[in-house]
Design a protein around this motif. Sequence first.
Motif, PDB file in Angstrom:
ATOM      1  N   GLY A  95      -2.803   9.975  -6.777  1.00 15.82           N
ATOM      2  CA  GLY A  95      -3.887   9.959  -7.749  1.00 15.82           C
ATOM      3  C   GLY A  95      -3.753   8.775  -8.684  1.00 15.82           C
ATOM      4  N   ALA A  96      -4.440   8.847  -9.830  1.00 14.70           N
ATOM      5  CA  ALA A  96      -4.454   7.735 -10.777  1.00 14.70           C
ATOM      6  C   ALA A  96      -3.687   8.052 -12.059  1.00 14.70           C
ATOM      7  N   PHE A 139       6.614   7.585 -13.532  1.00 16.81           N
ATOM      8  CA  PHE A 139       6.081   8.109 -12.276  1.00 16.81           C
ATOM      9  C   PHE A 139       4.602   7.733 -12.271  1.00 16.81           C
ATOM     10  N   ASP A 140       4.182   6.976 -11.276  1.00 17.89           N
ATOM     11  CA  ASP A 140       2.790   6.544 -11.241  1.00 17.89           C
ATOM     12  C   ASP A 140       2.087   7.045  -9.987  1.00 17.89           C
ATOM     13  N   TYR A 141       0.779   6.872  -9.949  1.00 16.68           N
ATOM     14  CA  TYR A 141      -0.073   7.301  -8.833  1.00 16.68           C
ATOM     15  C   TYR A 141       0.041   8.812  -8.585  1.00 16.68           C
ATOM     16  N   LEU A 142      -0.095   9.595  -9.654  1.00 15.26           N
ATOM     17  CA  LEU A 142      -0.003  11.051  -9.550  1.00 15.26           C
ATOM     18  C   LEU A 142      -1.381  11.690  -9.660  1.00 15.26           C
ATOM     19  N   LEU A 148       0.855  -1.182   0.000  1.00 14.94           N
ATOM     20  CA  LEU A 148       0.000   0.000   0.000  1.00 14.94           C
ATOM     21  C   LEU A 148       0.892   1.233   0.000  1.00 14.94           C
ATOM     22  N   ARG A 149       0.823   2.015  -1.072  1.00 15.78           N
ATOM     23  CA  ARG A 149       1.639   3.218  -1.182  1.00 15.78           C
ATOM     24  C   ARG A 149       0.717   4.429  -1.193  1.00 15.78           C
ATOM     25  N   HIS A 150       1.099   5.439  -0.442  1.00 10.48           N
ATOM     26  CA  HIS A 150       0.347   6.680  -0.448  1.00 10.48           C
ATOM     27  C   HIS A 150       1.354   7.817  -0.450  1.00 10.48           C
ATOM     28  N   TYR A 151       1.221   8.715  -1.403  1.00 18.06           N
ATOM     29  CA  TYR A 151       2.194   9.776  -1.562  1.00 18.06           C
ATOM     30  C   TYR A 151       1.667  11.130  -1.118  1.00 18.06           C
TER      31      TYR A 151
END
Length: 121
Positions: A39-40, A86-89, A31-34
């Motif tokens: 975001g997606a 770069f993902d989950y932005l 589980l990663r949270h930045y």
Amino acid sequence: MAKRLFAHGLLRFVPPRHGRRHRRLWPHGLLRHYGRTHGAGIIAGRGVGIVTVGGQPASRRILLVDRSNFQVCRSVWSNESGNYLFDYLDTAREYLIIALDHKRQYEPVAYDYVRPVEDTP
């Protein structure tokens, strides 16, 4: 009365500063949270965005800077073929991408006002 090796109160238990180890229910990193940049969206260096040195694909450090506060929010190394991801932005934010040459042969290259796109499988 039993003989003591040390005077009373000389040795005492002090709990570690970090506390006890956490027991995880899932593997570390699953589980990663930045924070605010979560975001997606993705920013990927493939094809046109490939990292090159002297016209050849190369592995270099890439920094992702949040334009709202100019702080580095992520950092990755491109692979040997020059691709990076770069993902989950957050797609509502704008970013500055800086490629650095750790061998000090070239000046840094930057792309400004980059917006992530939704990653569709």
